[in-house]
Structure formats: structure tokens, C-alpha cells
Enzyme design. Structure first.
Site, mmCIF file in Angstrom:
data_model
loop_
_atom_site.group_PDB
_atom_site.id
_atom_site.type_symbol
_atom_site.label_atom_id
_atom_site.label_comp_id
_atom_site.label_asym_id
_atom_site.label_seq_id
_atom_site.Cartn_x
_atom_site.Cartn_y
_atom_site.Cartn_z
ATOM 1 N N ARG A 139 0.842 -1.218 0.000
ATOM 2 C CA ARG A 139 0.000 0.000 0.000
ATOM 3 C C ARG A 139 0.866 1.254 0.000
ATOM 4 N NH1 ARG A 139 -3.835 -0.273 4.853
ATOM 5 N NH2 ARG A 139 -4.559 1.725 4.022
ATOM 6 N N VAL A 142 -4.424 7.464 5.360
ATOM 7 C CA VAL A 142 -3.018 7.406 5.826
ATOM 8 C C VAL A 142 -2.066 7.650 4.648
ATOM 9 C CG1 VAL A 142 -3.602 5.848 7.720
ATOM 10 C CG2 VAL A 142 -2.945 4.877 5.504
ATOM 11 N N ASP A 143 -2.642 8.069 3.472
ATOM 12 C CA ASP A 143 -1.860 8.116 2.222
ATOM 13 C C ASP A 143 -1.075 9.406 2.008
ATOM 14 O OD1 ASP A 143 -5.036 8.501 0.452
ATOM 15 O OD2 ASP A 143 -3.778 10.056 1.368
ATOM 16 N N HIS A 203 -5.855 8.702 11.686
ATOM 17 C CA HIS A 203 -5.403 7.307 11.725
ATOM 18 C C HIS A 203 -3.943 7.145 11.354
ATOM 19 C CE1 HIS A 203 -9.864 5.986 11.149
ATOM 20 N NE2 HIS A 203 -9.594 6.359 12.395
ATOM 21 N N CYS A 258 13.861 -2.619 15.193
ATOM 22 C CA CYS A 258 14.143 -1.307 15.792
ATOM 23 C C CYS A 258 15.642 -1.218 16.084
ATOM 24 C CB CYS A 258 13.344 -1.160 17.093
ATOM 25 S SG CYS A 258 13.812 0.317 18.020
ATOM 26 N N PRO A 292 -20.553 8.674 -3.975
ATOM 27 C CA PRO A 292 -21.438 8.114 -5.012
ATOM 28 C C PRO A 292 -22.487 7.173 -4.415
ATOM 29 C CG PRO A 292 -19.120 7.548 -5.443
ATOM 30 C CD PRO A 292 -19.184 8.242 -4.130
ATOM 31 N N ALA A 293 -22.195 6.672 -3.200
ATOM 32 C CA ALA A 293 -23.091 5.652 -2.619
ATOM 33 C C ALA A 293 -23.727 6.146 -1.322
ATOM 34 C CB ALA A 293 -22.279 4.385 -2.334
HETATM 35 C C1 BV8 Z 1 -10.980 2.552 18.830
HETATM 36 C C2 BV8 Z 1 -5.913 3.039 9.423
HETATM 37 C C3 BV8 Z 1 -10.971 2.404 21.181
HETATM 38 C C4 BV8 Z 1 -5.161 1.792 9.133
HETATM 39 C C5 BV8 Z 1 -8.199 2.418 9.958
HETATM 40 C C6 BV8 Z 1 -17.683 2.741 18.724
HETATM 41 C C7 BV8 Z 1 -16.827 3.674 19.302
HETATM 42 C C8 BV8 Z 1 -15.446 3.478 19.261
HETATM 43 C C9 BV8 Z 1 -14.907 2.345 18.628
HETATM 44 C C10 BV8 Z 1 -15.761 1.424 18.053
HETATM 45 C C11 BV8 Z 1 -17.135 1.615 18.102
HETATM 46 N N1 BV8 Z 1 -17.712 0.552 17.476
HETATM 47 C C12 BV8 Z 1 -16.738 -0.272 17.023
HETATM 48 C C13 BV8 Z 1 -15.556 0.215 17.377
HETATM 49 C C14 BV8 Z 1 -14.275 -0.420 17.060
HETATM 50 C C15 BV8 Z 1 -13.710 0.017 15.716
HETATM 51 C C16 BV8 Z 1 -14.723 0.197 14.639
HETATM 52 O O1 BV8 Z 1 -15.201 1.295 14.398
HETATM 53 N N2 BV8 Z 1 -15.047 -0.900 13.978
HETATM 54 C C17 BV8 Z 1 -15.985 -0.873 12.867
HETATM 55 C C18 BV8 Z 1 -15.559 -1.943 11.847
HETATM 56 C C19 BV8 Z 1 -17.369 -1.103 13.395
HETATM 57 N N3 BV8 Z 1 -12.951 1.241 15.892
HETATM 58 C C20 BV8 Z 1 -11.667 1.143 16.278
HETATM 59 O O2 BV8 Z 1 -11.107 0.083 16.523
HETATM 60 C C21 BV8 Z 1 -10.903 2.448 16.442
HETATM 61 N N4 BV8 Z 1 -10.269 2.439 17.713
HETATM 62 O O3 BV8 Z 1 -12.138 2.767 18.858
HETATM 63 O O4 BV8 Z 1 -10.235 2.369 19.961
HETATM 64 C C22 BV8 Z 1 -9.969 2.385 22.249
HETATM 65 C C23 BV8 Z 1 -9.919 3.460 23.125
HETATM 66 C C24 BV8 Z 1 -9.017 3.417 24.165
HETATM 67 C C25 BV8 Z 1 -8.136 2.324 24.304
HETATM 68 C C26 BV8 Z 1 -8.171 1.264 23.392
HETATM 69 C C27 BV8 Z 1 -9.095 1.289 22.364
HETATM 70 C C28 BV8 Z 1 -9.792 2.566 15.428
HETATM 71 C C29 BV8 Z 1 -10.338 2.596 14.044
HETATM 72 C C30 BV8 Z 1 -9.232 2.945 13.037
HETATM 73 C C31 BV8 Z 1 -8.849 1.726 12.246
HETATM 74 N N5 BV8 Z 1 -7.878 2.118 11.197
HETATM 75 N N6 BV8 Z 1 -7.324 2.865 9.052
HETATM 76 C C32 BV8 Z 1 -5.003 1.559 7.657
HETATM 77 O O5 BV8 Z 1 -5.400 2.396 6.829
HETATM 78 O O6 BV8 Z 1 -4.440 0.487 7.324
HETATM 79 S S1 BV8 Z 1 -9.815 2.256 9.505
HETATM 80 C C33 BV8 Z 1 -10.011 2.500 7.826
HETATM 81 O O7 BV8 Z 1 -11.301 2.019 7.477
HETATM 82 C C34 BV8 Z 1 -10.056 3.941 7.390
HETATM 83 O O8 BV8 Z 1 -9.088 4.703 8.012
HETATM 84 C C35 BV8 Z 1 -11.448 4.382 7.708
HETATM 85 O O9 BV8 Z 1 -11.551 4.908 8.986
HETATM 86 C C36 BV8 Z 1 -12.210 3.086 7.699
HETATM 87 C C37 BV8 Z 1 -13.264 3.057 6.618
HETATM 88 O O10 BV8 Z 1 -12.612 3.338 5.461
HETATM 89 P P1 BV8 Z 1 -13.165 4.526 4.523
HETATM 90 O O11 BV8 Z 1 -12.152 5.581 4.515
HETATM 91 O O12 BV8 Z 1 -14.548 4.916 4.862
HETATM 92 O O13 BV8 Z 1 -13.138 3.770 3.200
HETATM 93 P P2 BV8 Z 1 -14.105 2.643 2.760
HETATM 94 O O14 BV8 Z 1 -13.340 1.820 1.802
HETATM 95 O O15 BV8 Z 1 -14.785 2.005 3.910
HETATM 96 O O16 BV8 Z 1 -15.232 3.483 1.983
HETATM 97 C C38 BV8 Z 1 -14.856 4.307 0.894
HETATM 98 C C39 BV8 Z 1 -16.042 5.221 0.633
HETATM 99 O O17 BV8 Z 1 -15.704 6.076 -0.435
HETATM 100 C C40 BV8 Z 1 -17.293 4.468 0.229
HETATM 101 O O18 BV8 Z 1 -18.412 5.013 0.898
HETATM 102 C C41 BV8 Z 1 -17.394 4.752 -1.282
HETATM 103 O O19 BV8 Z 1 -18.744 4.818 -1.727
HETATM 104 C C42 BV8 Z 1 -16.757 6.107 -1.372
HETATM 105 N N7 BV8 Z 1 -16.163 6.432 -2.670
HETATM 106 C C43 BV8 Z 1 -15.607 5.589 -3.590
HETATM 107 N N8 BV8 Z 1 -15.150 6.313 -4.637
HETATM 108 C C44 BV8 Z 1 -15.389 7.633 -4.355
HETATM 109 C C45 BV8 Z 1 -16.030 7.707 -3.102
HETATM 110 N N9 BV8 Z 1 -16.400 8.879 -2.538
HETATM 111 C C46 BV8 Z 1 -16.140 10.005 -3.231
HETATM 112 N N10 BV8 Z 1 -15.529 10.018 -4.426
HETATM 113 C C47 BV8 Z 1 -15.141 8.861 -5.024
HETATM 114 N N11 BV8 Z 1 -14.538 8.879 -6.231
#
Ligand code: BV8
Length: 248
Positions: free
Chosen positions: A71, A104-105, A120, A148, A215-216
Site C-alpha cells: 500500500r 493514511v496516504d 489514523h 528497531c 457516489p453511494a
Molecule cells: C478505537 C488506518 C478504542 C489503518 C483504519 C464505537 C466507538 C469506538 C470504537 C468502536 C465503536 N464501534 C466499534 C468500534 C471499534 C472500531 C470500529 O469502528 N469498527 C468498525 C468496523 C465497526 N474502531 C476502532 O477500533 C478504532 N479504535 O475505537 O479504539 C480504544 C480506546 C481506548 C483504548 C483502546 C481502544 C480505530 C479505528 C481505526 C482503524 N484504522 N485505518 C489503515 O489504513 O491500514 S480504519 C479505515 O477504514 C479507514 O481509516 C477508515 O476509517 C475506515 C473506513 O474506510 P473509509 O475511509 O470509509 O473507506 P471505505 O473503503 O470504507 O469506503 C470508501 C467510501 O468512499 C465508500 O463510501 C465509497 O462509496 C466512497 N467512494 C468511492 N469512490 C469515491 C467515493 N467517494 C467520493 N468520491 C469517489 N470517487
């Protein structure tokens, strides 16, 4: 006559504080796969949560390191697209502008965005998995992942994995901006991952005009005041031009 609602354009022009949350969709037109798409090709058999998690790294550090190396190369060769540049333009037109990204890009920074909160982390930065401090691999280190130089633990990307807390300062700054803004744009995110996905909700609760650009449909769509359906690389430049027409 602009294709955008006049009330929306007026809200942008009069905004005291514009808050923007972006997700992977804003980089899609730069050729960086969205977080969901990133699981294509040789990674298709994994879910993001399978790899972007401390447990995954502990179980198979080599596999997780190689996914990020793949990535990182994609991000490094990508270029900011018109969506990134439109946000740089918007920043010039409003008294206060805050951009919080889940990406993160590094493309927002490369496009020239100044007020940038990396919720993130950043895929181009590396930290020690034990000391959590920034460190670069030694050039001669052939281990995968590299070690490290200080303590010998495996290095990891400086990104927030599932189950890990967001950087405290970044989270607090983004929360404060969401609660203070008059207009919030949620762009290119599936609005599925918390706590980032809560930011437009906080803006909504605080009385801001919330606009989704995607778009969605997402879980935010029915709550947003405006849902602009389409690619960010087309909508954002048109919206910026309509709200702040270039001086003729
Ligand atoms: C945490 C970095 C607590 C790494 C990522 C409630 C409250 C708090 C936490 C939670 C909660 N419920 C659940 C949780 C846990 C979890 C979570 O949310 N899980 C989900 C699956 C339910 N959250 C966590 O674990 C977070 N941490 O809460 O810690 C804590 C506190 C104290 C002590 C200990 C713990 C951490 C979450 C971060 C994870 N890291 N990324 C990496 O990149 O490798 S997440 C990653 O996926 C992204 O960063 C982003 O946040 C997430 C979703 O990705 P999107 O960016 O939305 O992309 P996606 O592909 O999903 O969608 C793309 C969109 O673009 C689509 O809608 C599409 O239609 C659209 N699109 C496409 N083309 C276009 C377009 N839009 C416009 N133009 C276009 N051309």
C-alpha cells in the site's frame, strides 16, 4: 444557474468554520484503492480487520508488514487529484478551516492542505512496535519486518489499527472542530468506523449544515442536510467554483 442548492452555496460562503472529514473515497480517483477495495488481488482473501489490527501483526508480522509495504508503494506513486486540490482552494476562502482525514496516504498534505488532522496516522511513517516512537529502518536491515535499531523489536507502520486508540491530541482537535463548525463536509467515507464516523453526527447535533459527498449511500446519508451523489473529484471542484466563483 448552479446545479447546487442556493442555500448550500450561501451556507458555504457564510461559514465561519468549515469542518471536513475525508475517507478513502477522496483518494479513489488518485488510484489509491479504498480501504475496502484494498482487499483486491493477492489480498482479496483477507478482510481489512484481518490485517489492520495488533493481533494480526502479532500473529504474522511479515504478512502485515508486506501488505503495508504494498500500500505504501501505491500511495507514494499516487498523485493528489482535483478533490484534494479543491479542498486546498476551499481552505483559502473561509475564516476557519479544519480538515480531519481517516486516510493514511499523505495525499492531502502533498496537495497543500495546511490545517490537517491525521486521525489514523500516516503510512509513510514507521514506529517501533514496542517503544511506539518514530524510527527509520536501517538501510542494511533485510529482516521483514525490519528491527528497531534501539531495542530490536519489529517495526510497524505509524497507523491506528482496529482496537487501538486514536492519537489523543488529534481526536480532541477533531472533536472540538466538529462541535464548533457551521458547515461539515463528509467526503468519501463509508461512515462505518468509529470514533471518526461520529464526527459528522457531532456537527449535526451542534446545529451545523452537514453535507455528504459520496457516489453511494452510507449510514450518514439520511441524516445529512445534503447528500451530493457522485465522485469527489468532480463534485468538489464544481462546488468550490459555484460557492466562490473565480473573480472575472
Ligand atoms: C478505537 C488506518 C478504542 C489503518 C483504519 C464505537 C466507538 C469506538 C470504537 C468502536 C465503536 N464501534 C466499534 C468500534 C471499534 C472500531 C470500529 O469502528 N469498527 C468498525 C468496523 C465497526 N474502531 C476502532 O477500533 C478504532 N479504535 O475505537 O479504539 C480504544 C480506546 C481506548 C483504548 C483502546 C481502544 C480505530 C479505528 C481505526 C482503524 N484504522 N485505518 C489503515 O489504513 O491500514 S480504519 C479505515 O477504514 C479507514 O481509516 C477508515 O476509517 C475506515 C473506513 O474506510 P473509509 O475511509 O470509509 O473507506 P471505505 O473503503 O470504507 O469506503 C470508501 C467510501 O468512499 C465508500 O463510501 C465509497 O462509496 C466512497 N467512494 C468511492 N469512490 C469515491 C467515493 N467517494 C467520493 N468520491 C469517489 N470517487
Amino acid at each position: 444557474m448552479s446545479k447546487f442548492d442556493q442555500q448550500l452555496l450561501k451556507a458555504l460562503r457564510n461559514a465561519r468554520h468549515l469542518f471536513v472529514l475525508t475517507g478513502a473515497g477522496v483518494s479513489a480517483e488518485s488510484g489509491v484503492p479504498t480501504f475496502r477495495d484494498a482487499m483486491s488481488g493477492l489480498w482479496a482473501r483477507f478482510r481489512p480487520e484481518d490485517l489492520a489490527a495488533p493481533e494480526a501483526f502479532a500473529a504474522n508480522p511479515k504478512r502485515v508488514w508486506e501488505w503495508y509495504a504494498w500500500r505504501r508503494r501505491l500511495c507514494a506513486s499516487a498523485k493528489p487529484n482535483p478533490a484534494h486540490y479543491a479542498l486546498v482552494e476551499m481552505e483559502r476562502h473561509v475564516p476557519r478551516f479544519t480538515l480531519a482525514t481517516q486516510n493514511v496516504d499523505d495525499l492531502h498534505r502533498r496537495a497543500g492542505s495546511r490545517s490537517l488532522i491525521e486521525l489514523h496516522g500516516n503510512i509513510h511513517r514507521t514506529i517501533c512496535s514496542r517503544e511506539r516512537k518514530r524510527v527509520e529502518p536501517r538501510p542494511q536491515d533485510r529482516d521483514v519486518p525490519p528491527r528497531c535499531p534501539n531495542c530490536g523489536a519489529p517495526l510497524r507502520p505509524d497507523v491506528v489499527w482496529f482496537g487501538e486508540p486514536l492519537p489523543e491530541a488529534a481526536q480532541q482537535e477533531a472533536l472540538a472542530a466538529a462541535a464548533d463548525c457551521d458547515v461539515c463536509l463528509s467526503i468519501g467515507t463509508s461512515s462505518a468506523v468509529y470514533p471518526a464516523a461520529a464526527l459528522p453526527e457531532i456537527a449535526l447535533e451542534a446545529g451545523a449544515t452537514v453535507v455528504e459527498i459520496n457516489p453511494a449511500e452510507t449510514p450518514l446519508s439520511r441524516r445529512a442536510r445534503y447528500a451530493l451523489r457522485g465522485p469527489a473529484g468532480e463534485i468538489l471542484p464544481a462546488l468550490t467554483q459555484a460557492a466562490w466563483p473565480p473573480a472575472c
